[in-house]
Design a protein around this motif. Structure first.
Motif, PDB file in Angstrom:
ATOM      1  N   TYR A 544      35.620 -10.833   7.957  1.00 20.75           N
ATOM      2  CA  TYR A 544      34.994 -10.168   6.816  1.00 20.75           C
ATOM      3  C   TYR A 544      33.632 -10.782   6.518  1.00 20.75           C
ATOM      4  N   TRP A 545      33.571 -12.119   6.438  1.00 18.22           N
ATOM      5  CA  TRP A 545      32.323 -12.779   6.089  1.00 18.22           C
ATOM      6  C   TRP A 545      31.309 -12.698   7.222  1.00 18.22           C
ATOM      7  N   LYS A 548      29.867  -9.353   6.789  1.00 17.08           N
ATOM      8  CA  LYS A 548      28.990  -9.393   5.619  1.00 17.08           C
ATOM      9  C   LYS A 548      27.663 -10.062   5.967  1.00 17.08           C
ATOM     10  N   ARG A 549      27.732 -11.179   6.692  1.00 16.87           N
ATOM     11  CA  ARG A 549      26.522 -11.890   7.089  1.00 16.87           C
ATOM     12  C   ARG A 549      25.643 -11.019   7.987  1.00 16.87           C
ATOM     13  N   ARG A 551      25.476  -7.772   8.025  1.00 17.60           N
ATOM     14  CA  ARG A 551      24.850  -6.723   7.221  1.00 17.60           C
ATOM     15  C   ARG A 551      23.677  -7.276   6.409  1.00 17.60           C
TER      16      ARG A 551
END
Length: 842
Positions: A544-545, A548-549, A551
């Motif tokens: 997930y992270w 996110k990173r 993006r």
């Protein structure tokens, strides 16, 4: 070198070869496809890849490539090397079509124009330049055969004479035979409706067996049913014999003609065989290109070293299968380099481990066979000298081999023959025996292979191998991801951590009894189950992270790009503004200098003529003409600037919306009072002694020293002159004497009034924007509403139609941002309804 012998069947390349042969146009390409083989030579692999990639470019760019008619004439060309042999008409016709295709293909790649650009197909052009063409042979064959492959009558004078005599004789026999047939029908020997037949090249009459002796002649044969006998009338026997003789002469003449043309072809047979090899290469190259297009494959970056850095790699056979089911395949990202030479993949059963392994093996083998492969353009590929694979069950009753024994034999071969340029693909290393000893042997094998610096992809379920890989340089763990909440495999490979087998979850999904699952969980221990779940949660959060990173990085990259673009555009606008202001000041100074010079000349002329009326009138007329000329020039310059601005707006730069609205509002504020009103107010104020004045249209100021009726005496420096009051205007205020607020418009008023008058003349309270694209519509709308505000229109009607509603929404979104607009709404339903927006201004 590859191992084992059935390597192609194990990875699925036999199916790829079958697909490739399906795209071939002839047996030439099919035979070359059968000979495709593994190569680790950089030059050869690059050449094969380039040939296919260049044909992809031909197909994609819709180049008019010649239609190919290809036939494998190499056996026939080999046969005619013996003197006295000849090509039959079928072989000669096939040779003609092949040579014609060869000639058109070579002409396609080799342009005769010496000034033509370098070819976009250098590999194919090089192959074509090394191939001979045979236009003279094609022309000679055309003189012999017609377009259907038959020998023409005029192939030789002798053949023409023979065929003419044969035609005359046949026609005579046919006429006489019909006469005899009608006579036999009249006498009842032959049934009505029957026609002559041909038996053994001779014309005969079909007769019932009962009447066969009623017609004198030779009985040739009976029908299969025995109800018909074929009789050759006696008087036609000699004529039929003549036809046989002529047919034999015709055959001998055709053989003579074919022998003659074959004698001309025989010295060229080796070159023609080479040309057929070129046609086979063309056939194979176009088949490679069509296969690549069907697989979305590319010609990747190829380096002359061991390298495997793949992005978005796809198993081609799996992709085709899922495409038929309207599903998408999950692409594979994988890296093999000096720091992580071996990837140890673990994960659930049916999670994609074996597919990942086969994808690597199949794509690498396709690449080194010269075929394009489906992956992203950012990928980098290299070459291996050996590719070894151990996958599937190789147990054999005949050879007394179990599953585990067959795996050990493969491992033995790998250890003996592996080196630094070897790619190993091993599925379920150490499986097939007792887990503890199997895991120990697998770890020892993995360590031995790692010491040999080999590259590879290995799958396993053993925990000891996962722990071993975690601490070993050159080996890295990889996990096939699994969604524990959705209970389904994700078929994605994540490098850097081991995977879980998810045995409990899969057993529960399949429907194994819950009491068995519970007992198994207790046997293995809750600590193990909980640890596995925690690891899965950590992996999920990590994904997930990481997403996110990624993006955020992409957004920062986009923001930086937009910032650079806006800064460049702003710099350009500032530069254009400086240039425009500098040009305007230069033009204004030039006009001022000209005006001052004209005024001085006029004053000097009046003084020299001692205020003679006729001379003064003439000078004033010249001054008025000069003023009109200056006004025309100013108007032309202003119109040119407006057109240049409109042209810039249509170009690559578009001013930011906020800045554009700021400028528009400034112009509208300047136009709140019309120039004519300011002029009238100024003209309405009476002139008095002591007022500073200037001639209309001029800048030089003087002071009124005396007023007598409609005349005033004005002192320009040391020059005193008498001027009509109607020709004077109050001058600009000095710094010590602040001018009235209205005078700030005098510099702009004259040009603006001219422009307002021009706009008012052509302005319409309604505009039709149907059919315009979004950018065109917005630009047109901006100019139109600006004109509406300038001319003071109370409201306008914008016709945009209904359609999808996109244009209506665009109009209303822009209108809502204008402070001059007090209301906008749909037109009355009888007047157009929602297809027209009515805009009302302040």
């Amino acid at each position: 070198m590859t191992y084992p012998q059935n390597f192609e069947e194990k990875i699925g390349f036999d199916q790829i070869r079958h697909l490739l042969k399906g795209y071939c146009l002839s047996s030439l390409g099919e035979q070359l496809t059968d000979s495709l083989g593994f190569s680790h030579r950089f030059d050869e692999v690059s050449r094969q890849l380039d040939l296919g990639a260049e044909f992809v470019r031909i197909l994609r760019e819709e180049e008019h490539f010649p239609d190919l008619q290809l036939f494998d004439l190499r056996p026939a060309l080999s046969r005619i090397r013996v003197e006295g042999t000849w090509l039959d008409t079928g072989e000669l016709f096939d040779l003609r079509r092949s040579l014609d295709s060869l000639q058109r293909v070579v002409r396609f790649f080799i342009k005769e124009d010496p000034d033509s650009q370098p070819s976009p197909y250098p590999r194919l052009q090089q192959a074509a330049s090394e191939t001979a063409v045979f236009p003279d042979i094609v022309d000679r064959i055309d003189q012999i055969l017609d377009k259907f492959g038959h020998v023409q009558d005029h192939a030789s004078p002798e053949l023409a004479a023979i065929r003419k005599q044969l035609s005359i004789t046949t026609a005579g026999i046919s006429r006489r035979l019909h006469i005899l047939l009608r006579q036999a029908q009249d006498e009842g020997y032959v049934e009505k409706g029957l026609s002559p037949s041909l038996r053994d090249g001779r014309l005969v009459i079909p007769v019932s067996p009962a009447f066969k002796r009623k017609i004198k002649g030779i009985v040739h044969e009976e029908s299969a049913s025995g109800k018909t006998v074929y009789v050759e009338p006696e008087e036609l026997v000699e004529a039929n014999n003549r036809i046989r003789e002529l047919e034999a002469e015709e055959k001998r003449e055709i053989i003579r003609i074919l022998t003659a043309i074959t004698d001309a072809i025989r010295p060229l047979a080796p070159a023609m065989a080479d040309a057929h090899a070129f046609l086979a290469l063309i056939d194979l190259s176009q088949a490679k290109a069509r296969l690549a297009l069907s697989l979305n494959a590319i010609r990747p970056v190829l380096e002359d070293r061991v390298a495997l850095k793949w992005d978005q790699a796809v198993h081609p056979l799996l992709s085709l299968s899922l495409k038929k089911q309207q599903k998408e395949v999950v692409p594979l990202d994988i890296r093999l380099d000096e720091k992580q030479r071996i990837i140890l993949i673990s994960g659930p059963n049916a999670g994609g481990k074996s597919v990942c392994l086969k994808t690597v093996g199949l794509l690498q083998y396709m690449l080194q066979c010269g075929l394009m492969i489906p992956l992203a353009e950012s990928s980098v590929t290299g070459l291996f000298e050996h590719i070894f694979i151990d996958i599937g069950d190789e147990q054999s009753i005949e050879n007394d081999l179990s599953t585990y024994s067959s795996h050990l034999l493969n491992i033995k071969y790998f250890i003996k023959n592996s080196q630094q340029r070897t790619l190993l693909l091993i599925d379920e290393l150490g499986s097939g025996t007792e887990p503890r000893i199997g895991g120990a042997i697998a770890q020892a094998v993995l360590d031995a292979l790692n010491r040999r610096k080999v590259y590879g992809v290995v799958t396993t379920h053993y925990d000891n191998l996962k722990h071993f890989a975690q601490d070993q340089e050159g080996i890295v763990n990889g996990a096939m991801l699994y969604d524990r909440h959705q209970m389904q495999a994700l078929f994605r490979l994540e490098i850097g951590r081991p995977g879980s087998s998810f045995a409990i979850e899969i057993a529960r999904k399949i429907g194994l009894p819950e009491d068995i699952i519970h007992e198994a969980s207790e046997l293995v221990g809750n600590d193990y189950i909980d640890m596995d779940k925690h690891l899965q949660d950590i992996a999920r959060d990590k994904r997930y992270w990481e997403n996110k990173r990624d993006r955020v990085k992409q957004m920062e990259k986009d923001l930086g790009r937009l910032t650079e673009q806006y800064q460049a555009d702003l710099a350009q606008v500032r530069q254009q503004r400086k240039e425009i202001l500098s040009k305007a000041k230069s033009e204004a100074q030039e006009m001022l200098d000209q005006a001052n010079a004209q005024i001085e000349n006029t004053i000097r002329g009046i003084k020299e003529s001692q205020a003679e009326k006729e001379k003064t009138r003439h000078l004033r007329r010249q001054l008025s003409e000069f003023k009109d000329q200056m006004l025309d020039q100013a108007q032309q310059r202003e119109q040119a600037r407006l057109e240049a601005r409109a042209q810039r707006d249509k170009g690559r730069y578009r001013m930011p919306k906020s800045q554009e609205e700021k400028i528009l509002r400034k112009v509208r504020r300047q136009n709140e009072g019309t120039p004519s009103q300011s002029v009238r107010k100024q003209a309405a104020e009476p002139l008095q002694v002591g007022d500073k004045v200037h001639l209309k249209g001029q800048e030089v100021q003087g002071v009124i020293s005396e007023i007598k009726g409609t005349k005033a005496v004005v002192l320009f420096d040391s020059l005193k002159t008498r001027v009509s009051l109607s020709q004077l205007e109050k001058g600009k205020a000095t710094a010590q004497e602040p001018a009235p607020k209205q005078k700030s418009w005098q510099g702009l008023g004259l040009r603006t009034s001219e422009e307002v008058h021009r706009i008012s003349t052509h302005f319409s309270p309604e505009i039709d924007m149907r059919g315009l694209r979004a950018d065109e519509a917005l630009q047109t709308l901006k100019y139109y509403l600006d004109d509406a505000v300038v001319v003071g229109a109370p409201k306008v009607r914008i016709l945009h139609g209904t359609g999808t509603g996109a244009l209506r929404q665009l109009v209303r979104e822009y209108v809502a941002t204008l402070p001059e607009v007090v209301n906008y709404h749909d037109e009355h339903v009888q007047m157009g309804g929602s297809g027209i927006t009515v805009v009302e201004f302040r």
